[in-house]
Design a protein around this motif. Structure first.
Motif, mmCIF file in Angstrom:
data_model
loop_
_atom_site.group_PDB
_atom_site.id
_atom_site.type_symbol
_atom_site.label_atom_id
_atom_site.label_comp_id
_atom_site.label_asym_id
_atom_site.label_seq_id
_atom_site.Cartn_x
_atom_site.Cartn_y
_atom_site.Cartn_z
ATOM 1 N N MET A 167 0.827 -1.206 0.000
ATOM 2 C CA MET A 167 0.000 0.000 0.000
ATOM 3 C C MET A 167 0.865 1.261 0.000
ATOM 4 S SD MET A 167 -3.196 -0.266 -0.348
ATOM 5 C CE MET A 167 -4.331 -1.621 -0.560
ATOM 6 N N GLU A 168 1.989 1.216 0.702
ATOM 7 C CA GLU A 168 2.862 2.389 0.743
ATOM 8 C C GLU A 168 3.488 2.643 -0.624
ATOM 9 O OE1 GLU A 168 4.137 5.751 1.914
ATOM 10 O OE2 GLU A 168 2.915 4.508 3.236
ATOM 11 N N ASP A 169 3.953 1.568 -1.283
ATOM 12 C CA ASP A 169 4.504 1.723 -2.634
ATOM 13 C C ASP A 169 3.435 2.209 -3.603
ATOM 14 O OD1 ASP A 169 7.025 1.003 -1.887
ATOM 15 O OD2 ASP A 169 6.957 -1.015 -2.730
ATOM 16 N N MET A 170 2.224 1.687 -3.443
ATOM 17 C CA MET A 170 1.135 2.111 -4.323
ATOM 18 C C MET A 170 0.842 3.594 -4.144
ATOM 19 S SD MET A 170 -2.533 0.188 -4.821
ATOM 20 C CE MET A 170 -1.780 -1.433 -4.938
ATOM 21 N N ARG A 171 0.853 4.040 -2.907
ATOM 22 C CA ARG A 171 0.612 5.469 -2.632
ATOM 23 C C ARG A 171 1.693 6.323 -3.317
ATOM 24 N NH1 ARG A 171 0.043 5.079 2.252
ATOM 25 N NH2 ARG A 171 -2.157 5.523 2.513
ATOM 26 N N GLU A 172 2.957 5.919 -3.168
ATOM 27 C CA GLU A 172 4.039 6.675 -3.778
ATOM 28 C C GLU A 172 3.967 6.606 -5.301
ATOM 29 O OE1 GLU A 172 8.945 6.820 -3.970
ATOM 30 O OE2 GLU A 172 7.963 5.758 -2.317
ATOM 31 N N GLY A 173 3.643 5.423 -5.832
ATOM 32 C CA GLY A 173 3.563 5.260 -7.275
ATOM 33 C C GLY A 173 2.455 6.097 -7.896
ATOM 34 N N ILE A 174 1.298 6.126 -7.266
ATOM 35 C CA ILE A 174 0.181 6.931 -7.767
ATOM 36 C C ILE A 174 0.542 8.410 -7.717
ATOM 37 C CG2 ILE A 174 -2.199 7.646 -7.272
ATOM 38 C CD1 ILE A 174 -2.707 4.733 -6.348
ATOM 39 N N SER A 175 1.166 8.822 -6.628
ATOM 40 C CA SER A 175 1.573 10.223 -6.499
ATOM 41 C C SER A 175 2.588 10.602 -7.578
ATOM 42 C CB SER A 175 2.159 10.463 -5.108
ATOM 43 O OG SER A 175 2.629 11.779 -4.986
ATOM 44 N N PHE A 176 3.582 9.724 -7.809
ATOM 45 C CA PHE A 176 4.607 9.985 -8.828
ATOM 46 C C PHE A 176 3.974 10.062 -10.215
ATOM 47 C CE2 PHE A 176 7.731 8.672 -11.976
ATOM 48 C CZ PHE A 176 8.863 9.385 -11.623
ATOM 49 N N ALA A 177 3.119 9.109 -10.534
ATOM 50 C CA ALA A 177 2.485 9.084 -11.852
ATOM 51 C C ALA A 177 1.612 10.316 -12.063
ATOM 52 C CB ALA A 177 1.662 7.804 -12.014
ATOM 53 N N HIS A 178 0.799 10.648 -11.079
ATOM 54 C CA HIS A 178 -0.089 11.799 -11.225
ATOM 55 C C HIS A 178 0.697 13.100 -11.359
ATOM 56 C CE1 HIS A 178 -3.883 9.668 -9.429
ATOM 57 N NE2 HIS A 178 -3.510 9.193 -10.605
ATOM 58 N N ALA A 179 1.845 13.189 -10.692
ATOM 59 C CA ALA A 179 2.685 14.383 -10.824
ATOM 60 C C ALA A 179 3.203 14.541 -12.250
ATOM 61 C CB ALA A 179 3.857 14.316 -9.843
ATOM 62 N N HIS A 180 3.281 13.422 -12.999
ATOM 63 C CA HIS A 180 3.723 13.446 -14.398
ATOM 64 C C HIS A 180 2.541 13.283 -15.357
ATOM 65 C CE1 HIS A 180 7.540 12.598 -12.314
ATOM 66 N NE2 HIS A 180 8.131 13.113 -13.372
ATOM 67 N N GLU A 181 1.326 13.476 -14.851
ATOM 68 C CA GLU A 181 0.098 13.409 -15.648
ATOM 69 C C GLU A 181 -0.088 12.046 -16.309
ATOM 70 O OE1 GLU A 181 0.289 16.778 -18.290
ATOM 71 O OE2 GLU A 181 -0.386 18.143 -16.704
ATOM 72 N N VAL A 182 0.259 10.995 -15.566
ATOM 73 C CA VAL A 182 0.081 9.615 -16.010
ATOM 74 C C VAL A 182 -0.919 8.937 -15.078
ATOM 75 C CG1 VAL A 182 1.244 7.375 -16.252
ATOM 76 C CG2 VAL A 182 2.361 9.462 -17.065
ATOM 77 N N LYS A 183 -1.828 8.156 -15.638
ATOM 78 C CA LYS A 183 -2.848 7.474 -14.843
ATOM 79 C C LYS A 183 -2.339 6.136 -14.315
ATOM 80 C CE LYS A 183 -6.777 9.585 -17.233
ATOM 81 N NZ LYS A 183 -8.021 9.343 -18.007
ATOM 82 N N VAL A 184 -2.985 5.669 -13.246
ATOM 83 C CA VAL A 184 -2.635 4.379 -12.646
ATOM 84 C C VAL A 184 -3.906 3.557 -12.472
ATOM 85 C CG1 VAL A 184 -1.639 3.177 -10.669
ATOM 86 C CG2 VAL A 184 -0.664 5.365 -11.415
ATOM 87 N N TYR A 185 -3.866 2.327 -12.997
ATOM 88 C CA TYR A 185 -4.974 1.394 -12.861
ATOM 89 C C TYR A 185 -4.513 0.218 -11.999
ATOM 90 C CZ TYR A 185 -6.151 3.965 -17.149
ATOM 91 O OH TYR A 185 -6.379 4.945 -18.080
ATOM 92 N N VAL A 186 -5.370 -0.237 -11.103
ATOM 93 C CA VAL A 186 -5.031 -1.324 -10.182
ATOM 94 C C VAL A 186 -5.838 -2.562 -10.542
ATOM 95 C CG1 VAL A 186 -5.008 -2.085 -7.774
ATOM 96 C CG2 VAL A 186 -4.457 0.294 -8.343
ATOM 97 N N THR A 187 -5.158 -3.690 -10.687
ATOM 98 C CA THR A 187 -5.833 -4.939 -11.028
ATOM 99 C C THR A 187 -6.476 -5.565 -9.796
ATOM 100 O OG1 THR A 187 -3.801 -6.217 -10.692
ATOM 101 C CG2 THR A 187 -4.245 -5.426 -12.926
ATOM 102 N N ALA A 188 -7.722 -5.982 -9.965
ATOM 103 C CA ALA A 188 -8.427 -6.775 -8.950
ATOM 104 C C ALA A 188 -9.262 -7.783 -9.728
ATOM 105 C CB ALA A 188 -9.295 -5.889 -8.072
#
Length: 408
Positions: free
Chosen positions: A46-67
């Motif tokens: 969850m911590e990596d996901m939080r950082e990854g989403i923040s990094f991607a959004h800062a570069h205007e890139v979307k993040v999709y999570v598989t479930a």
């Protein structure tokens, strides 16, 4: 009218997510530590996901999570709790295959878009309309669909409903990935994310009256891989994909290295952008795209089912031989004031060796390794142990997120 497609790249870890973002992805798809179909991938805390989403959004890139597991009763309480956590992180979409899991997502985090996974066997436009009526923003097409079927889909679904289609990566011999072979042979359920990939194994023939006598059948010098498949590659058909009205070009590979992700993302980014600007430019640069895409590990390529059932010349089922153009040495984590770089080594390299700096802008710069030091500053002649953090001086300048590689 042509749509501007999204380039959707897989990421197995936080490091690979950042590489995907820097090398041209419009969106990245990732898996958490549960409820996705790649349980053997590194996946995200969850911590990596939080950082990854923040990094991607800062570069205007979307993040999709598989479930996208096919859920059993025992899974539902955990999925509910998982979605409650994801609600706080704010990914752009959830990739889901199971109708029950769709209901949970709509109840718990309605503000997060729903994308219907290819595992749901999405083969006709009425299925797409059904998922649209259930609140889905996007449906991932079954890999068995042809280009003509995709065009017909586009013409018979709401304009705002997006089509996502795999354009590159490993293929599965099971229909839309619904495999029972792993469960039968190992007890590990592919539809719960635990596939052991028995389709990649080597098989022999045994005559029933002579148990224990195994007769090899040779496809090539490496043996027989009767369930195996070539890798999908649609680099030579970007114009047709654009004309079909596909909204998202998806690359397979949530268990791949940063080198693979960087290579595929950079190559498809350039091909898509060139084709949108000028089909003539795209065709002129086609040799460069093909040269680049074969510089990372891959199996022989196929266009899959896009142009009908594969014939003998473009058969899907093929040997297990990997082709490898380059070896991944490491990623530049940061740059020091003295010009050295900090990298986490992935394969052995030595002082005096000629390597290559792979940059997001398409350049590949030859460089000599001038110096290697460990984290304490002690000089080393070579870096033999993967996962070491090292300070490396090169004859050419490298920047953060550049990839270090060597011809195999």
């Amino acid at each position: 009218m042509r749509r501007r497609p999204e380039l959707l790249i897989p990421a197995s870890s936080l490091e690979v997510l950042k590489v995907a973002v820097m090398y041209g992805a419009d969106a990245v798809y990732i898996g958490g530590e549960a409820f996705g179909l790649r349980a053997k991938a590194k996946n995200f805390s969850m911590e990596d996901m939080r950082e990854g989403i923040s990094f991607a959004h800062a570069h205007e890139v979307k993040v999709y999570v598989t479930a996208n597991i096919l859920a059993h009763n025992r899974d539902l309480p955990g999925i509910r709790a998982y979605f409650e956590e994801l609600k706080l992180l704010g990914p752009d979409a959830l990739i889901i295959a199971d109708p029950g899991v769709v209901l949970l997502a709509r109840e718990i985090c309605p503000e997060i878009d729903i994308h219907i996974s290819t595992q749901a066997n999405n083969t006709n436009y009425l299925t797409y309309r059904f998922w649209h009526s259930q609140g889905a923003k996007r449906v991932v097409s079954a890999r068995e669909l042809s280009m003509e079927e995709l065009k017909e889909l586009r013409q018979n679904i709401p304009d705002e409903l997006e089509i996502e289609t795999f354009v590159h990566g490993a293929m599965c011999i099971s229909y839309s990935g619904r495999c029972l072979l792993s469960s039968f042979l190992t007890g590990r359920d592919a539809n719960q994310g635990a596939c052991t990939h028995p389709c990649r194994w080597k098989y022999a023939v045994m005559e029933e009256t002579r148990p224990g006598e195994y007769f090899p059948v040779y496809e090539n010098e490496r043996g027989t891989y009767i369930f195996n498949s070539r890798d999908l590659c649609m680099l030579e058909h970007i114009p047709e994909l654009l004309d079909a009205g596909i909204d998202s070009f998806k690359v397979e590979g949530r268990m791949k290295t940063a080198l693979y992700v960087a290579t595929v993302a950079r190559t498809y980014r350039r091909a898509i952008d060139d084709c949108l600007a000028s089909v003539e430019r795209y065709r002129e640069n086609l040799p460069w795209y093909l040269e680049q895409i074969t510089s990372c590990t891959y199996r022989l390529f196929t266009t899959g089912f896009f142009f009908g059932k594969p014939d003998e010349q473009a058969q899907i089922y093929e040997n297990n031989t990997y082709e490898q153009g380059y070896t991944y040495l490491g990623l530049v984590n940061s740059c020091m004031e003295d010009g050295a770089i900090l990298t986490e080594q992935r394969n052995k390299f030595s002082v005096g060796e000629e390597i290559e700096i792979m940059k997001p802008d398409g350049r590949n710069i030859p460089a000599e390794v001038k110096d290697i030091r460990d984290e304490e500053g002690n000089p080393m002649e070579s870096a033999p142990h993967p996962k070491q953090r090292l300070f490396v001086s090169l004859s050419e300048e490298a920047q953060e997120y550049d990839i270090l590689r060597r011809k195999a």
